[in-house]
Design a protein around this motif. Sequence first.
Motif, PDB file in Angstrom:
ATOM      1  N   ALA A 259       0.825  -1.208   0.000  1.00 28.70           N
ATOM      2  CA  ALA A 259       0.000   0.000   0.000  1.00 28.70           C
ATOM      3  C   ALA A 259       0.861   1.261   0.000  1.00 28.70           C
ATOM      4  O   ALA A 259       0.585   2.223  -0.728  1.00 28.70           O
ATOM      5  CB  ALA A 259      -0.923  -0.009   1.219  1.00 28.70           C
ATOM      6  N   PHE A 260       1.935   1.271   0.794  1.00 30.66           N
ATOM      7  CA  PHE A 260       2.821   2.439   0.800  1.00 30.66           C
ATOM      8  C   PHE A 260       3.595   2.548  -0.514  1.00 30.66           C
ATOM      9  O   PHE A 260       3.810   3.655  -1.024  1.00 30.66           O
ATOM     10  CB  PHE A 260       3.792   2.361   1.982  1.00 30.66           C
ATOM     11  CG  PHE A 260       3.201   2.793   3.287  1.00 30.66           C
ATOM     12  CD1 PHE A 260       2.841   4.114   3.504  1.00 30.66           C
ATOM     13  CD2 PHE A 260       3.015   1.886   4.321  1.00 30.66           C
ATOM     14  CE1 PHE A 260       2.295   4.526   4.705  1.00 30.66           C
ATOM     15  CE2 PHE A 260       2.466   2.278   5.528  1.00 30.66           C
ATOM     16  CZ  PHE A 260       2.102   3.599   5.726  1.00 30.66           C
ATOM     17  N   ARG A 261       4.018   1.419  -1.065  1.00 33.53           N
ATOM     18  CA  ARG A 261       4.764   1.461  -2.321  1.00 33.53           C
ATOM     19  C   ARG A 261       3.889   2.001  -3.450  1.00 33.53           C
ATOM     20  O   ARG A 261       4.402   2.594  -4.404  1.00 33.53           O
ATOM     21  CB  ARG A 261       5.293   0.065  -2.660  1.00 33.53           C
ATOM     22  CG  ARG A 261       6.076   0.003  -3.955  1.00 33.53           C
ATOM     23  CD  ARG A 261       6.633  -1.375  -4.229  1.00 33.53           C
ATOM     24  NE  ARG A 261       7.853  -1.650  -3.473  1.00 33.53           N
ATOM     25  CZ  ARG A 261       8.600  -2.729  -3.638  1.00 33.53           C
ATOM     26  NH1 ARG A 261       8.242  -3.653  -4.533  1.00 33.53           N
ATOM     27  NH2 ARG A 261       9.697  -2.907  -2.925  1.00 33.53           N
ATOM     28  N   ALA A 262       2.581   1.792  -3.360  1.00 35.19           N
ATOM     29  CA  ALA A 262       1.681   2.291  -4.399  1.00 35.19           C
ATOM     30  C   ALA A 262       1.705   3.815  -4.507  1.00 35.19           C
ATOM     31  O   ALA A 262       1.315   4.371  -5.536  1.00 35.19           O
ATOM     32  CB  ALA A 262       0.256   1.807  -4.136  1.00 35.19           C
ATOM     33  N   LEU A 263       2.159   4.490  -3.458  1.00 35.29           N
ATOM     34  CA  LEU A 263       2.258   5.950  -3.508  1.00 35.29           C
ATOM     35  C   LEU A 263       3.393   6.407  -4.421  1.00 35.29           C
ATOM     36  O   LEU A 263       3.406   7.574  -4.851  1.00 35.29           O
ATOM     37  CB  LEU A 263       2.471   6.510  -2.099  1.00 35.29           C
ATOM     38  CG  LEU A 263       1.323   6.267  -1.112  1.00 35.29           C
ATOM     39  CD1 LEU A 263       1.696   6.770   0.273  1.00 35.29           C
ATOM     40  CD2 LEU A 263       0.048   6.963  -1.589  1.00 35.29           C
ATOM     41  N   ARG A 264       4.372   5.539  -4.675  1.00 37.16           N
ATOM     42  CA  ARG A 264       5.438   5.758  -5.665  1.00 37.16           C
ATOM     43  C   ARG A 264       6.335   6.949  -5.340  1.00 37.16           C
ATOM     44  O   ARG A 264       7.002   7.493  -6.216  1.00 37.16           O
ATOM     45  CB  ARG A 264       4.854   5.939  -7.079  1.00 37.16           C
ATOM     46  CG  ARG A 264       4.075   4.743  -7.551  1.00 37.16           C
ATOM     47  CD  ARG A 264       3.566   4.948  -8.970  1.00 37.16           C
ATOM     48  NE  ARG A 264       2.810   3.795  -9.428  1.00 37.16           N
ATOM     49  CZ  ARG A 264       3.347   2.692  -9.931  1.00 37.16           C
ATOM     50  NH1 ARG A 264       4.664   2.607 -10.059  1.00 37.16           N
ATOM     51  NH2 ARG A 264       2.593   1.684 -10.322  1.00 37.16           N
ATOM     52  N   VAL A 267       8.629  10.641  -0.168  1.00 40.26           N
ATOM     53  CA  VAL A 267       8.146  11.761   0.645  1.00 40.26           C
ATOM     54  C   VAL A 267       6.687  11.548   1.020  1.00 40.26           C
ATOM     55  O   VAL A 267       6.290  11.735   2.185  1.00 40.26           O
ATOM     56  CB  VAL A 267       8.332  13.096  -0.104  1.00 40.26           C
ATOM     57  CG1 VAL A 267       7.741  14.249   0.721  1.00 40.26           C
ATOM     58  CG2 VAL A 267       9.805  13.355  -0.385  1.00 40.26           C
ATOM     59  N   LEU A 268       5.866  11.146   0.052  1.00 36.44           N
ATOM     60  CA  LEU A 268       4.454  10.891   0.343  1.00 36.44           C
ATOM     61  C   LEU A 268       4.288   9.718   1.301  1.00 36.44           C
ATOM     62  O   LEU A 268       3.514   9.786   2.270  1.00 36.44           O
ATOM     63  CB  LEU A 268       3.701  10.605  -0.960  1.00 36.44           C
ATOM     64  CG  LEU A 268       3.473  11.785  -1.915  1.00 36.44           C
ATOM     65  CD1 LEU A 268       2.783  11.302  -3.182  1.00 36.44           C
ATOM     66  CD2 LEU A 268       2.645  12.862  -1.232  1.00 36.44           C
ATOM     67  N   ALA A 269       5.030   8.632   1.047  1.00 35.63           N
ATOM     68  CA  ALA A 269       4.894   7.439   1.885  1.00 35.63           C
ATOM     69  C   ALA A 269       5.306   7.725   3.316  1.00 35.63           C
ATOM     70  O   ALA A 269       4.612   7.332   4.272  1.00 35.63           O
ATOM     71  CB  ALA A 269       5.727   6.304   1.292  1.00 35.63           C
ATOM     72  N   LEU A 270       6.419   8.416   3.507  1.00 40.30           N
ATOM     73  CA  LEU A 270       6.901   8.674   4.863  1.00 40.30           C
ATOM     74  C   LEU A 270       6.053   9.722   5.578  1.00 40.30           C
ATOM     75  O   LEU A 270       5.852   9.634   6.793  1.00 40.30           O
ATOM     76  CB  LEU A 270       8.364   9.110   4.807  1.00 40.30           C
ATOM     77  CG  LEU A 270       9.343   7.944   4.625  1.00 40.30           C
ATOM     78  CD1 LEU A 270      10.654   8.414   4.029  1.00 40.30           C
ATOM     79  CD2 LEU A 270       9.578   7.255   5.960  1.00 40.30           C
ATOM     80  N   THR A 271       5.562  10.701   4.847  1.00 43.39           N
ATOM     81  CA  THR A 271       4.680  11.690   5.490  1.00 43.39           C
ATOM     82  C   THR A 271       3.393  11.029   5.961  1.00 43.39           C
ATOM     83  O   THR A 271       2.928  11.269   7.082  1.00 43.39           O
ATOM     84  CB  THR A 271       4.370  12.840   4.519  1.00 43.39           C
ATOM     85  OG1 THR A 271       5.595  13.436   4.084  1.00 43.39           O
ATOM     86  CG2 THR A 271       3.510  13.898   5.201  1.00 43.39           C
ATOM     87  N   LEU A 272       2.796  10.199   5.099  1.00 39.77           N
ATOM     88  CA  LEU A 272       1.597   9.472   5.505  1.00 39.77           C
ATOM     89  C   LEU A 272       1.909   8.521   6.658  1.00 39.77           C
ATOM     90  O   LEU A 272       1.135   8.417   7.614  1.00 39.77           O
ATOM     91  CB  LEU A 272       1.029   8.687   4.324  1.00 39.77           C
ATOM     92  CG  LEU A 272      -0.187   7.803   4.624  1.00 39.77           C
ATOM     93  CD1 LEU A 272      -1.344   8.627   5.174  1.00 39.77           C
ATOM     94  CD2 LEU A 272      -0.604   7.018   3.388  1.00 39.77           C
ATOM     95  N   GLY A 273       3.050   7.838   6.566  1.00 43.20           N
ATOM     96  CA  GLY A 273       3.435   6.953   7.658  1.00 43.20           C
ATOM     97  C   GLY A 273       3.599   7.703   8.961  1.00 43.20           C
ATOM     98  O   GLY A 273       3.167   7.240  10.021  1.00 43.20           O
TER      99      GLY A 273
END
Length: 424
Positions: A259-264, A267-273
């Motif tokens: 699911a996080f990798r789908a953000l591609r 920066v987006l993945a870590l901010t959401l995380g």
Amino acid sequence: MATDSAVSAEPSPARRLLPLLVPALAVGVVSALVLLGISLLAEGLQDVLWKTLPDALSIGGFSSLWMIVMLTAIGLAAGLVIRVVPGRAGPDPATTGLVDPPLPPGVVPGLLAVTVLALAGGVSLGPENPITAANIALAYWAGRRFAPGAPAELWVSLAAAGTIGALFGTPVAAALILSETLASRPGPGALWDRLFGPLAAGAAGSLTMALLAHPSFDLSLPDYTRAHWGDLLSATVIASAGAVLGLATVYAFPYVHRAFRALRHPVLALTLGGLLLGLLGALGGHLTLFKGLDEVKELAADPDGWSAGQFAVMAVVKTAALLIAATCGFRGGRIFPAVFAGAALGLCAHALVGGVPVALAVTCGVLGVLLAITRQGWLSLFTAAVLASDTALLPLLCVASLPAWLLVTGRPQMQLHEDGTPLR
């Protein structure tokens, strides 16, 4: 005769091992200094982020709002650093283990920078994986430069042992972990011959850390006086419950990572995380933040200070935070958060059944979760044992490890291949 001459020309084990002492000691000392330096830097930044800054803004340092804002900001900052540093601060942490092949030395500064951010920012990961990777990279670079004839595996094992020895404050931890790896590899000499250099590096790392920082894993739990028949059942049930909790995290690991990798975008993945970690912190309380070692000591100091439900929430929140942190891209290790989750689960069992000794409940909970998360039997037993520093618990821990191991062996591991499929 020629064969006899060749055999006699081979150096004895002692002459072959003695030259390892100086590089092993040097690697162990440097590994401990790197760990100590990163830890001190992270602690200083942590004070700024969680005390100085919120005090200046007249905001509670551990208010729900500050936890959400801070962890989201840390995710954004870590993502930006990973985007710009050479090598993207190393490979995807979901695909790495505790001891891996050497990284290029140019990756190390960025890796250490994002590690400091995660440790200081309250992310539920420990320092062990990235610090070990950094020390392996540095030792391999120096070793290939000054002793190019030595095998690469030597520098990997020395740096890993030095770092693990420094982390746990004893070379025994390094020897136990590496023995599981070395026993399966062909090589000259007995197992202890192959552990000679790593044991020296682990001793140097642990002594350096002990002299400079005095680390301790002892939770000062109430003494376990004597074994009872009922404790056998309690130990196996709690350890098995810990294994189930850990396995739930392991089975969810590839799906959350996907699911996080789908953000591609890191920066987006870590901010959401970071945002999700902040929300979990608001739900579980500030003790569920950070790597968990200091926080688990606070839990253990007052085993009757929370209800069974509160302990259960903290155990679930911590494993969920570990899952998110390890899949969204934060750099860090899983041992310390797993210790917190297992201890909280054990204290939950003690709160539910007051007759279960606190030391037994905590150590068995930690044992079960660690077996599932790390898949390292010796590491799990060792860590659980040193938390109580009570040899009377060892037979029960060994018994409790058996059903827990049956639950986890052959299952997917909390590590992925490059294509996102889990290791087995």
